[in-house]
Design an enzyme around this catalytic site. Structure first.
Site, short mmCIF file in Angstrom:
data_model
loop_
_atom_site.label_atom_id
_atom_site.label_comp_id
_atom_site.label_asym_id
_atom_site.label_seq_id
_atom_site.Cartn_x
_atom_site.Cartn_y
_atom_site.Cartn_z
N TYR A 35 0.70 -1.29 0.01
CA TYR A 35 -0.04 -0.20 0.22
C TYR A 35 0.66 1.23 0.00
CZ TYR A 35 0.92 0.65 5.17
OH TYR A 35 1.44 0.87 6.41
N CYS A 36 0.12 2.44 -0.46
CA CYS A 36 0.91 3.66 -0.27
C CYS A 36 -0.17 4.74 0.16
CB CYS A 36 1.31 4.23 -1.77
SG CYS A 36 0.19 4.34 -3.17
N TRP A 37 -0.24 5.89 -0.16
CA TRP A 37 -1.02 6.87 0.54
C TRP A 37 -2.43 6.68 0.13
CZ3 TRP A 37 -2.67 9.61 4.03
CH2 TRP A 37 -3.58 10.73 3.89
N SER B 235 2.49 2.42 -4.75
CA SER B 235 2.10 0.94 -4.63
C SER B 235 1.80 0.19 -5.72
CB SER B 235 0.80 0.79 -3.51
OG SER B 235 -0.33 1.07 -3.92
N TYR C 197 -3.27 3.91 2.36
CA TYR C 197 -3.42 4.21 3.75
C TYR C 197 -4.62 5.00 4.05
CZ TYR C 197 -2.23 6.45 8.11
OH TYR C 197 -2.28 7.13 9.53
#
Length: 356
Positions: free
Chosen positions: A98-100, A106, A127
């Site tokens: 995952y990323c933001w 991601s 996130y």
């Protein structure tokens, strides 16, 4: 573990979150330090400086130039992670990435790992979606549990009793430990900074979701704020309506306990006096000057006794009946000393009375 599609929302993944072989946070180290999904490791596809460079280029020049720079940096960083962190992983290694917001960072890592042959899953919404889920859970999750609140004035041994209960196998939500703060004007821990508000909430959520709703949770009678951190509203409201135990310890033993717990102030009177100055508006210059002098002279037992009598105990008396509706019916738990055996007896009494 069942086979998941390559893109899933957090709520769909949660029942099997621990079954992933790795949870990879592809955000920058600064983002990761602020908060992250429990158990995640940080494998940034852009470090803090690189993220700043790409963002600046996007604003000043445009998306195309920024994407070219970002693609080159991301490709190099993913190659580095494969070479140093993933190279020994078997073909059935299952990472969640995952990323933001579940976007390019991601997505790029998930794509490359999937091309290698690993069954990588990308977190849809990233996130940000995880935080939305945690916020929603913290508004409802505390209501599923029965809390018993350990009350008592400063220095009565509440935190030690919670630890003893935890050692006995009971469910304990120790908010001061999670907040890295002892909950008073002198509560800062010298070797540990408080986490971010988001990390504090993550740790509360992670602790609660692992508890059994059929068993009681023991918690301390906290204020709405612990240092700079706010206790979630639903948790605070629910715990203030819970059954209470009132812990009592002789005055001289309370002084002894506080001198043990606040040893760093005994070793650094200047630091102590800096914190005492925060009480100037409450107690006036004359009293603060006296406390400063006691600290400078090393008369710590006298100082602690006066702080209890003039500051902490009156504040506790004003607060406890106003905020904890069942304190008048609290069972009294009396400690005679600070020995481990005394706290074990007190914990056994609490457990026994809970079961009645």
């Amino acid at each position: 573990m069942k086979k998941y599609p390559a893109l899933l929302r957090f709520a769909d993944l949660l029942p099997a979150l621990e079954q992933f072989d790795a949870i990879i946070d592809a955000r920058s180290p600064a983002e990761f330090a602020l908060d992250h999904i429990p158990g995640a490791i940080n494998c940034p596809v852009l470090d803090d400086d690189e993220r700043h460079r790409v963002g600046t280029l996007y604003k000043q020049t445009g998306a195309f130039e920024a994407k070219k720079l970002g693609a080159a940096l991301i490709a190099r960083n993913i190659a580095h992670h494969i070479d140093t962190a993933f190279i020994d992983k078997p073909q059935d290694w299952k990472p969640l990435i995952y990323c933001w917001r579940g976007g390019n960072r991601s997505g790029a890592m998930a794509l490359i790992l999937a091309r290698v042959g690993w069954p990588a899953v990308q977190l849809d919404g990233g996130y940000k979606e995880y935080r939305r889920h945690v916020n929603a859970e913290l508004a409802e999750l505390p209501l599923r549990f029965q809390f018993n609140v350990i009350c008592g004035p400063t220095g009565s041994g509440k935190s030690r009793l919670l630890q003893t209960l935890a050692n006995a196998g009971e469910q304990v939500l120790d908010l001061e430990r999670l907040a890295a703060h002892r909950g008073s004007v002198l509560g800062n821990l010298p070797t540990e900074q408080q986490p971010s508000q988001k990390k504090f909430e993550t740790d509360i959520w992670q602790t609660l979701r692992q508890f059994d709703a059929q068993k009681v949770i023991y918690i301390e009678s906290e204020s709405k704020k612990i240092g700079d951190l706010r206790v979630p509203d639903a948790l605070m409201t629910h715990m203030r309506q819970a059954a209470c135990f009132s812990l009592e310890l002789p005055h001289d033993k309370r002084i002894q306990l506080l001198m043990q717990d606040y040893q760093h102030f005994l070793n650094d009177p200047g630091l102590l006096n800096k914190q005492l100055s925060c009480l100037l508006q409450l107690h006036g210059r004359e009293k603060i000057a006296r406390w400063h002098q006691l600290a400078a002279n090393g008369e710590m037992d006298v100082l602690v006794g006066e702080l209890l009598g003039d500051h902490y105990d009156p504040a506790y008396s004003r607060s406890i009946e106003r905020n904890f509706s069942r304190i008048k019916d609290a069972a009294i738990i009396r400690l005679t000393d600070l020995s481990e055996s005394a706290f074990q007896v007190a914990a056994a009494d609490v457990i026994r009375l809970t079961q009645i």
